[in-house]
Design an enzyme around this catalytic site. Structure first.
Site, PDB file in Angstrom:
ATOM      1  CB  CYS A  49      -0.964  -0.021   1.191  1.00 36.29           C
ATOM      2  SG  CYS A  49      -0.172  -0.045   2.805  1.00 36.29           S
ATOM      3  NE  ARG A  78      -4.463   1.454   1.857  1.00 35.09           N
ATOM      4  CZ  ARG A  78      -4.309   2.225   0.805  1.00 35.09           C
ATOM      5  NH1 ARG A  78      -5.209   2.193  -0.160  1.00 35.09           N
ATOM      6  NH2 ARG A  78      -3.269   3.033   0.703  1.00 35.09           N
ATOM      7  CG  ASP A 104      -5.256   5.820   2.798  1.00 40.04           C
ATOM      8  OD1 ASP A 104      -5.262   5.362   3.963  1.00 40.04           O
ATOM      9  OD2 ASP A 104      -4.414   6.626   2.384  1.00 40.04           O
TER      10      ASP A 104
HETATM   11  P1  4NP Z   1      -1.697   2.749   4.167  1.00 38.83           P
HETATM   12  O1  4NP Z   1      -2.327   4.097   4.815  1.00 38.83           O
HETATM   13  O2  4NP Z   1      -1.187   3.140   2.788  1.00 38.83           O
HETATM   14  O3  4NP Z   1      -2.861   1.825   4.104  1.00 38.83           O
HETATM   15  O4  4NP Z   1      -0.587   2.329   5.107  1.00 38.83           O
HETATM   16  C1  4NP Z   1      -1.631   5.302   4.882  1.00 38.83           C
HETATM   17  C2  4NP Z   1      -0.699   5.504   5.868  1.00 38.83           C
HETATM   18  C3  4NP Z   1      -0.028   6.715   5.955  1.00 38.83           C
HETATM   19  C4  4NP Z   1      -0.292   7.711   5.037  1.00 38.83           C
HETATM   20  C5  4NP Z   1      -1.214   7.506   4.040  1.00 38.83           C
HETATM   21  C6  4NP Z   1      -1.878   6.298   3.956  1.00 38.83           C
HETATM   22  N1  4NP Z   1       0.390   8.957   5.122  1.00 38.83           N
HETATM   23  O5  4NP Z   1       0.044   9.864   4.368  1.00 38.83           O
HETATM   24  O6  4NP Z   1       1.311   9.103   5.936  1.00 38.83           O
END
Ligand code: 4NP
Length: 167
Positions: A19, A25, A136
């Site tokens: 992800c 995720r 997300d």
């Molecule tokens: P992930 O969620 O891609 O599912 O781990 C996120 C975690 C952090 C961020 C964005 C999405 N961020 O912008 O830091």
């Protein structure tokens, strides 16, 4: 994708969930898939990992909200965030992207056409819903994390069934 009819203990089938941050995720998918593998006593046949296209959370445990939601379903998430590397395209047999941006980023990173064929969308393994990406949950409430877990449980079960049928 490599020929996964070769599932045996000398040649683990390697799957990588990806992800953006590798804190919501993909570590959840990683934990769920490991749980399914263990439930079926097939730890000798699979190697599972996760990574992010963005390295800004490197070394961190999964987001506390995701850990709490996952723990309520019996998944303890202990992975530490790491960025995707070009070696991953050689090491892994199957690379699962959570959304379209992850998919495009991985496609750009893939070192060869053969490597790009390893990249699939998680939503392509959902059979009961008309959803094209795993949203997300970072800016969502508890329902967002639970929806993501519902989607990942379904996708992981379907990936596992597909791979173990071919074993
Ligand atoms: P992930 O969620 O891609 O599912 O781990 C996120 C975690 C952090 C961020 C964005 C999405 N961020 O912008 O830091």
């Amino acid at each position: 994708m490599n020929n996964h009819s070769e599932l045996d203990s000398n040649n683990k089938y390697k799957i990588l969930f990806v992800c953006l941050g590798n804190i919501c995720r993909s570590p959840a998918a990683h934990g769920i898939f490991c749980h399914i593998v263990k439930e079926n006593g097939m730890q000798e046949l699979f190697s599972v990992d996760s990574a992010g296209t963005y390295g800004g959370h490197q070394g961190e445990l999964p987001d506390r909200r995701m850990r709490r939601a996952a723990s309520a379903r019996g998944y303890e998430l202990t992975h530490r965030s790491r960025p995707v590397s070009s070696m991953d395209f050689l090491d892994f047999d199957l690379i699962i992207a959570m959304d379209d941006q992850n998919y495009e980023d991985l496609m750009h990173l893939a070192p060869s056409v053969e490597a790009s064929h390893k990249i699939k969308r998680m939503a392509s393994y959902l059979t009961t819903r008309d959803i094209t990406y795993i949203p997300d949950p970072y800016y969502m409430g508890t329902e967002g994390f639970n929806l993501v877990l519902d989607l990942l449980e379904e996708g992981c079960r379907n990936i596992f069934s597909m791979l173990s049928r071919k074993a």
